[in-house]
Design a protein around this motif. Structure first.
Motif, PDB file in Angstrom:
ATOM      1  N   LEU A   2      53.058  34.031  50.603  1.00 26.83           N
ATOM      2  CA  LEU A   2      53.240  34.487  51.987  1.00 26.83           C
ATOM      3  C   LEU A   2      54.503  35.317  52.170  1.00 26.83           C
ATOM      4  O   LEU A   2      54.494  36.310  52.913  1.00 26.83           O
ATOM      5  N   ARG A   3      55.591  34.928  51.542  1.00 30.30           N
ATOM      6  CA  ARG A   3      56.831  35.704  51.678  1.00 30.30           C
ATOM      7  C   ARG A   3      56.613  37.149  51.236  1.00 30.30           C
ATOM      8  O   ARG A   3      57.023  38.099  51.925  1.00 30.30           O
ATOM      9  N   GLU A   4      55.949  37.332  50.105  1.00 29.19           N
ATOM     10  CA  GLU A   4      55.700  38.682  49.599  1.00 29.19           C
ATOM     11  C   GLU A   4      54.724  39.437  50.497  1.00 29.19           C
ATOM     12  O   GLU A   4      54.876  40.650  50.696  1.00 29.19           O
ATOM     13  N   LEU A   5      53.731  38.754  51.040  1.00 27.27           N
ATOM     14  CA  LEU A   5      52.790  39.436  51.930  1.00 27.27           C
ATOM     15  C   LEU A   5      53.490  39.931  53.187  1.00 27.27           C
ATOM     16  O   LEU A   5      53.201  41.034  53.681  1.00 27.27           O
ATOM     17  N   VAL A   6      54.412  39.131  53.720  1.00 31.69           N
ATOM     18  CA  VAL A   6      55.182  39.576  54.888  1.00 31.69           C
ATOM     19  C   VAL A   6      56.039  40.786  54.529  1.00 31.69           C
ATOM     20  O   VAL A   6      56.130  41.755  55.304  1.00 31.69           O
ATOM     21  N   GLU A   7      56.657  40.757  53.358  1.00 32.66           N
ATOM     22  CA  GLU A   7      57.479  41.899  52.936  1.00 32.66           C
ATOM     23  C   GLU A   7      56.637  43.154  52.753  1.00 32.66           C
ATOM     24  O   GLU A   7      57.046  44.260  53.130  1.00 32.66           O
ATOM     25  N   LEU A   8      55.454  43.006  52.195  1.00 38.87           N
ATOM     26  CA  LEU A   8      54.592  44.165  51.949  1.00 38.87           C
ATOM     27  C   LEU A   8      54.086  44.787  53.242  1.00 38.87           C
ATOM     28  O   LEU A   8      53.956  46.015  53.349  1.00 38.87           O
ATOM     29  N   THR A   9      53.767  43.964  54.227  1.00 43.82           N
ATOM     30  CA  THR A   9      53.276  44.495  55.508  1.00 43.82           C
ATOM     31  C   THR A   9      54.410  44.849  56.455  1.00 43.82           C
ATOM     32  O   THR A   9      54.227  45.675  57.357  1.00 43.82           O
ATOM     33  N   GLY A  10      55.568  44.203  56.277  1.00 46.96           N
ATOM     34  CA  GLY A  10      56.692  44.435  57.167  1.00 46.96           C
ATOM     35  C   GLY A  10      56.619  43.680  58.475  1.00 46.96           C
ATOM     36  O   GLY A  10      57.482  43.860  59.343  1.00 46.96           O
ATOM     37  N   ARG A  40      36.707  45.921  41.684  1.00 47.62           N
ATOM     38  CA  ARG A  40      36.487  47.370  41.754  1.00 47.62           C
ATOM     39  C   ARG A  40      35.040  47.682  42.104  1.00 47.62           C
ATOM     40  O   ARG A  40      34.754  48.639  42.820  1.00 47.62           O
ATOM     41  N   GLY A  41      34.118  46.844  41.609  1.00 44.12           N
ATOM     42  CA  GLY A  41      32.712  47.042  41.940  1.00 44.12           C
ATOM     43  C   GLY A  41      32.419  46.826  43.414  1.00 44.12           C
ATOM     44  O   GLY A  41      31.407  47.316  43.927  1.00 44.12           O
ATOM     45  N   LEU A  42      33.305  46.088  44.110  1.00 45.44           N
ATOM     46  CA  LEU A  42      33.157  45.878  45.550  1.00 45.44           C
ATOM     47  C   LEU A  42      33.930  46.916  46.365  1.00 45.44           C
ATOM     48  O   LEU A  42      34.028  46.804  47.575  1.00 45.44           O
ATOM     49  N   GLY A  43      34.485  47.901  45.676  1.00 46.28           N
ATOM     50  CA  GLY A  43      35.154  48.993  46.376  1.00 46.28           C
ATOM     51  C   GLY A  43      36.639  48.814  46.578  1.00 46.28           C
ATOM     52  O   GLY A  43      37.262  49.587  47.321  1.00 46.28           O
ATOM     53  N   ALA A  44      37.247  47.839  45.928  1.00 47.47           N
ATOM     54  CA  ALA A  44      38.672  47.583  46.114  1.00 47.47           C
ATOM     55  C   ALA A  44      39.505  48.234  45.011  1.00 47.47           C
ATOM     56  O   ALA A  44      39.049  48.381  43.877  1.00 47.47           O
ATOM     57  N   ALA A  45      40.734  48.607  45.363  1.00 47.18           N
ATOM     58  CA  ALA A  45      41.746  48.871  44.348  1.00 47.18           C
ATOM     59  C   ALA A  45      42.233  47.502  43.899  1.00 47.18           C
ATOM     60  O   ALA A  45      42.582  46.656  44.725  1.00 47.18           O
ATOM     61  N   ALA A  46      42.214  47.243  42.608  1.00 49.24           N
ATOM     62  CA  ALA A  46      42.441  45.878  42.113  1.00 49.24           C
ATOM     63  C   ALA A  46      43.696  45.782  41.268  1.00 49.24           C
ATOM     64  O   ALA A  46      44.070  46.725  40.564  1.00 49.24           O
ATOM     65  N   THR A  47      44.342  44.615  41.357  1.00 49.59           N
ATOM     66  CA  THR A  47      45.442  44.302  40.458  1.00 49.59           C
ATOM     67  C   THR A  47      45.491  42.795  40.266  1.00 49.59           C
ATOM     68  O   THR A  47      44.880  42.037  41.030  1.00 49.59           O
ATOM     69  N   THR A  48      46.216  42.373  39.242  1.00 43.97           N
ATOM     70  CA  THR A  48      46.312  40.953  38.933  1.00 43.97           C
ATOM     71  C   THR A  48      47.435  40.302  39.733  1.00 43.97           C
ATOM     72  O   THR A  48      48.378  40.960  40.164  1.00 43.97           O
ATOM     73  N   TYR A  49      47.315  38.981  39.915  1.00 42.72           N
ATOM     74  CA  TYR A  49      48.423  38.234  40.490  1.00 42.72           C
ATOM     75  C   TYR A  49      49.369  37.858  39.365  1.00 42.72           C
ATOM     76  O   TYR A  49      49.232  38.311  38.240  1.00 42.72           O
ATOM     77  N   GLY A  50      50.358  37.025  39.654  1.00 39.07           N
ATOM     78  CA  GLY A  50      51.335  36.658  38.646  1.00 39.07           C
ATOM     79  C   GLY A  50      52.601  37.486  38.775  1.00 39.07           C
ATOM     80  O   GLY A  50      52.757  38.298  39.685  1.00 39.07           O
ATOM     81  N   GLU A  51      53.528  37.285  37.854  1.00 41.27           N
ATOM     82  CA  GLU A  51      54.837  37.924  37.928  1.00 41.27           C
ATOM     83  C   GLU A  51      54.725  39.433  38.120  1.00 41.27           C
ATOM     84  O   GLU A  51      53.974  40.105  37.414  1.00 41.27           O
ATOM     85  N   GLY A  52      55.466  39.950  39.097  1.00 39.89           N
ATOM     86  CA  GLY A  52      55.483  41.381  39.358  1.00 39.89           C
ATOM     87  C   GLY A  52      54.322  41.896  40.183  1.00 39.89           C
ATOM     88  O   GLY A  52      54.172  43.112  40.359  1.00 39.89           O
ATOM     89  N   TRP A  53      53.497  40.995  40.729  1.00 41.50           N
ATOM     90  CA  TRP A  53      52.286  41.443  41.425  1.00 41.50           C
ATOM     91  C   TRP A  53      52.597  42.298  42.652  1.00 41.50           C
ATOM     92  O   TRP A  53      51.865  43.257  42.936  1.00 41.50           O
ATOM     93  N   ALA A  54      53.658  41.971  43.389  1.00 37.57           N
ATOM     94  CA  ALA A  54      53.969  42.736  44.597  1.00 37.57           C
ATOM     95  C   ALA A  54      54.310  44.180  44.242  1.00 37.57           C
ATOM     96  O   ALA A  54      53.913  45.120  44.951  1.00 37.57           O
ATOM     97  N   GLY A  55      55.037  44.382  43.159  1.00 30.09           N
ATOM     98  CA  GLY A  55      55.340  45.732  42.722  1.00 30.09           C
ATOM     99  C   GLY A  55      54.089  46.494  42.326  1.00 30.09           C
ATOM    100  O   GLY A  55      53.962  47.696  42.610  1.00 30.09           O
ATOM    101  N   ARG A  56      53.156  45.808  41.684  1.00 29.19           N
ATOM    102  CA  ARG A  56      51.902  46.471  41.320  1.00 29.19           C
ATOM    103  C   ARG A  56      51.118  46.876  42.564  1.00 29.19           C
ATOM    104  O   ARG A  56      50.488  47.938  42.597  1.00 29.19           O
ATOM    105  N   VAL A  57      51.152  46.027  43.599  1.00 30.25           N
ATOM    106  CA  VAL A  57      50.479  46.374  44.852  1.00 30.25           C
ATOM    107  C   VAL A  57      51.128  47.599  45.482  1.00 30.25           C
ATOM    108  O   VAL A  57      50.439  48.521  45.933  1.00 30.25           O
TER     109      VAL A  57
END
Length: 297
Positions: free
Chosen positions: A213-221, A178-195
């Motif tokens: 990678l599978r989740e990143l492809v799903e998130l970007t489409g 957050r100090g670097l200007g990002a919206a932040a969340t944790t990895y681990g179970e359920g991380w894609a939903g948090r994103v």
């Protein structure tokens, strides 16, 4: 001189601090009295023999590609730098008292040798993957594994370019992101939903190789909007694996400008002596880094 080297591929225990002959600056090169050397994941991947295709290694071999130090030899054809200048850049066998650099830039005012040694490879990588993922101002970039050196650089450079950023990291590094200007969340179970709850994702970078990678492809489409520097299975998902460095000279010049303008700062999480190189590699491989690890000479 003292130099860290290895005579066989293997774990951190194969590293030895040895007495070696000093290298000398050939044409187009400079030699520095090393004050600090950056510790990068590619260093231990080379030591393990993982990346022989990209980094052919003749044993015994030195270790390290990033360094900051004081120029003490200038090769034929080199201009704009002289003995006594403080520089940081890229070379070979930089875990040593002296090293030859093939690309360098003068250190900005106020930068320490330890800080400077942490910039070369991570800034080149950050600039390269931002270019390859083709994210534009006004869009949102997701960075998986955002708290390390490359992630720290990506977040700051992206924000400077008008790109919104979402970063994932461990619980202890949320405030850092957050100090670097990002919206932040944790990895681990359920991380894609948090994103998803943080907003739309237009492009994504995998910097940790943690099987996302599978989740990143799903998130970007679109797999073409995902780039990885750490997961060799990327092509199986249609994702680009970025492993070929671009112009280090250009990257160093841009880094120095950003640092001088106060737009880029990568903290040094921990320093080690040359004799502690094995511990530095073990810690780097374990991950969860906030910023950079460097060896001091």
């Amino acid at each position: 001189m003292k130099r860290v080297s290895f005579a066989e591929f293997g774990g951190p225990e194969v590293l030895r601090l040895m007495d070696e002959e000093e290298p000398h600056a050939g044409p187009g090169r400079i030699r520095v009295a090393v004050r600090a050397a950056g510790v990068n994941p590619v260093d231990w991947r080379i030591r393990e023999g993982q990346v022989l295709g990209a980094h052919p290694t003749v044993l015994p071999s030195g270790v390290g590609i990033d360094a900051a130090g004081v120029v003490d030899e200038v090769g034929d054809g080199v201009t704009g730098v002289e003995a006594g200048d403080h520089v940081f850049g890229e070379g070979s066998s930089t875990y040593a008292e002296f090293a030859v650099l093939s690309a360098w830039v003068r250190m900005p005012e106020g930068l320490t040798f330890e800080e400077a040694a942490g910039y070369p490879s991570v800034v080149e990588t950050a600039l390269r993957v931002l270019r390859e993922v083709e994210v534009r101002p006004g869009q949102t970039l997701l960075v998986s594994g955002a708290s390390g050196g490359v992630g720290s650089a990506v977040l700051q450079i992206a924000r400077e370019r008008g790109i919104a950023v979402i970063g994932t990291a461990g619980a202890a590094n949320q405030d850092y992101l957050r100090g670097l200007g990002a919206a932040a969340t944790t990895y681990g179970e359920g991380w894609a939903g948090r994103v998803r709850r943080l907003g739309r994702v237009d492009a994504a970078l995998d910097l940790a190789g943690s099987g996302v990678l599978r989740e990143l492809v799903e998130l970007t489409g679109d797999p073409r909007k995902v780039v990885s520097i750490a997961d060799l299975t990327a092509p199986e998902f249609g994702v680009r694996f970025s492993g070929v460095a671009g112009s280090m000279e250009d990257a160093l010049g841009e880094a120095a400008g950003l640092i001088a303008r106060g737009k880029l700062h990568i903290p040094v999480e921990k320093t080690y002596t040359l004799a502690e190189a094995a511990a530095a590699h073990a810690d780097s491989r374990a991950g969860h880094t906030r910023g950079r690890r460097v060896l001091t000479v």
